[in-house]
Design an enzyme around this catalytic site. Sequence first.
Site, short mmCIF file in Angstrom:
data_model
loop_
_atom_site.label_atom_id
_atom_site.label_comp_id
_atom_site.label_asym_id
_atom_site.label_seq_id
_atom_site.Cartn_x
_atom_site.Cartn_y
_atom_site.Cartn_z
N LYS A 180 3.31 -14.09 15.60
CA LYS A 180 2.61 -12.97 16.25
C LYS A 180 1.59 -12.40 15.28
O LYS A 180 1.95 -11.79 14.28
CB LYS A 180 3.58 -11.87 16.67
CG LYS A 180 2.88 -10.79 17.53
CD LYS A 180 3.74 -9.55 17.72
CE LYS A 180 3.59 -8.59 16.56
NZ LYS A 180 2.21 -8.00 16.46
N GLY A 232 3.24 -6.39 6.29
CA GLY A 232 2.70 -5.17 6.87
C GLY A 232 3.19 -3.93 6.15
O GLY A 232 3.51 -3.97 4.96
N SER A 233 3.28 -2.83 6.88
CA SER A 233 3.60 -1.54 6.27
C SER A 233 5.10 -1.37 6.05
O SER A 233 5.92 -2.03 6.68
CB SER A 233 3.10 -0.41 7.17
OG SER A 233 3.87 -0.34 8.36
N VAL A 234 5.44 -0.44 5.17
CA VAL A 234 6.85 -0.15 4.88
C VAL A 234 7.59 0.37 6.12
O VAL A 234 8.68 -0.12 6.43
CB VAL A 234 6.97 0.84 3.71
CG1 VAL A 234 8.42 1.29 3.52
CG2 VAL A 234 6.45 0.21 2.43
N PRO A 235 7.05 1.35 6.87
CA PRO A 235 7.79 1.83 8.04
C PRO A 235 8.08 0.74 9.06
O PRO A 235 9.19 0.67 9.60
CB PRO A 235 6.86 2.91 8.62
CG PRO A 235 6.04 3.37 7.47
CD PRO A 235 5.82 2.15 6.63
N THR A 236 7.09 -0.12 9.33
CA THR A 236 7.31 -1.21 10.28
C THR A 236 8.31 -2.22 9.72
O THR A 236 9.16 -2.74 10.44
CB THR A 236 5.99 -1.91 10.63
OG1 THR A 236 5.06 -0.94 11.12
CG2 THR A 236 6.20 -2.97 11.70
N GLU A 254 7.05 -8.54 3.13
CA GLU A 254 5.97 -8.32 2.16
C GLU A 254 5.26 -7.06 2.63
O GLU A 254 4.49 -7.08 3.59
CB GLU A 254 5.04 -9.54 2.12
CG GLU A 254 4.16 -9.57 0.90
CD GLU A 254 2.86 -8.82 1.10
OE1 GLU A 254 2.80 -7.63 0.69
OE2 GLU A 254 1.93 -9.39 1.67
N CYS A 288 -2.73 -5.36 0.04
CA CYS A 288 -1.47 -4.67 -0.25
C CYS A 288 -1.15 -4.61 -1.73
O CYS A 288 -0.52 -3.67 -2.20
CB CYS A 288 -0.33 -5.33 0.51
SG CYS A 288 -0.29 -7.12 0.30
N GLU A 391 -0.44 4.84 -0.46
CA GLU A 391 -1.29 3.67 -0.25
C GLU A 391 -2.44 4.03 0.69
O GLU A 391 -2.22 4.42 1.83
CB GLU A 391 -0.47 2.53 0.34
CG GLU A 391 -1.27 1.24 0.47
CD GLU A 391 -0.44 0.08 0.99
OE1 GLU A 391 -0.71 -1.07 0.57
OE2 GLU A 391 0.47 0.30 1.81
#
EC number: 1.2.1.47
Length: 494
Positions: A180, A232-236, A254, A288, A391
């Site tokens: 995806k 992607g991002s930390v929350p996701t 990552e 990142c 970030e």
Amino acid sequence: MSTGTFVVSQPLNYRGGARVEPADASGTEKAFEPATGRVIATFTCSGEKEVNLAVQNAKAAFKIWSQKSGMERCRILLEAARIIREREGEIATMECINNGKSIFEARLDINISWQCLEYYAGLAASMAGEHIQLPGGSFGYTRREPLGVCVGIGAWNYPFQITSWKSAPALACGNAMVFKPSPFTPVSALLLAEIYTEAGVPPGLFNVVQGGAATGQFLCQHPDVAKVSFTGSVPTGMKIMEMSAKGIKPVTLELGGKSPLIIFSDCDMNNAVKGALMANFLTQGQVCCNGTRVFVQKEILDKFTEEVVKQTQRIKIGDPLLEDTRMGPLINRPHLERVLGFVKVAKEQGAKVLCGGDIYVPEDPKLKDGYYMRPCVLTNCRDDMTCVKEEIFGPVMSILSFDTEAEVLERANDTTFGLAAGVFTRDIQRAHRVVAELQAGTCFINNYNVSPVELPFGGYKKSGFGRENGRVTIEYYSQLKTVCVEMGDVESAF
């Protein structure tokens, strides 16, 4: 093809070896050309039915692919790498149009992609377990076996490269993959899917589903998915880990970073300045592992800062498809406004803008609605400032001063992230001593943001776990089976 002319005219899902419209929907998304602000695609997000069809296609192809020898998989991956090399210009152009990075950078990304496929093609042919001799002539051995259907969820900053990084080791190990892409950059993953099919993988081995959070949730929670790899991002990433945990699925994450770049006074100044630019302004700062906290020893602070500002002001901003452009637009309007907001907060908190940090309007009228900003250098920064702690994911460099090695190490490690770090010094003992103390998964000495496919890449702390690239990644896309062989009689306790 030139900027402002491309429009998607084919379906953006790929299943069973062909482009298809999704069987059901979970909403719609629009993809933009960052250079012009034009909509280049309006597409349907894949619903639960489409995700299931993609997984079932992958499951069927896995039965064929996993039975091929390592040499057979090697030959097909090498052919895919050859096709990528042959189509480098076309793929790089698509990357520029959908992502906004310069054609100069996009070509490098595509080169790294085919190198990744070649590297794992070589490993596919050499995967092996081990033989262990046991008492009495008995023995044991191990088999390294594929996991099954793996899911890759990509980011928008390196669309084609991330697709390659996730799929190459997965396929080399004998797995299938459903990928995806980010809904911001849906185009280039389809090119890799078509290349895999042309190279000879079984139909359905590599499928692409488009969509946002709902589509990702269907993938992570699917009972026939064996593993999830996310960039992607930390929350996701936390949500993906939580969803995958309910099915006892291993994950590779990552995630984000706020990496330190340490410049000692004995450095090669020219290389340190170039390293700082590489650490902050590649892909418009949307990387990142960028070294956005630039710690400079006080003895050279003024000279280093002056040279960095001079070089930053020379960066050519503009049409990403022009050969002399070195910085294109940011990914979209909301992200541009977010990055500009960070600069505004930095000024309010006492930072000084030495250059950039504002909107850039190119002279070419077709680019007037693009998402451009001037690369920014901030000084007078403190460790407690928002621009130093969070970030930003844009072309914003924060310069901080330090006195001693012990001091800068403590400050460099004072973060919840741990993706990367860098050090510039002529003292080789100091260089190795410092990187040994840095809490980061990827460290650079006298360089920054180089990514050889032979080396593992990944983070510490909230920057994630697992690795991409390097031989070790084979362990994250395979499982070990132990076989114990008795050559004598059973010694029974009963």
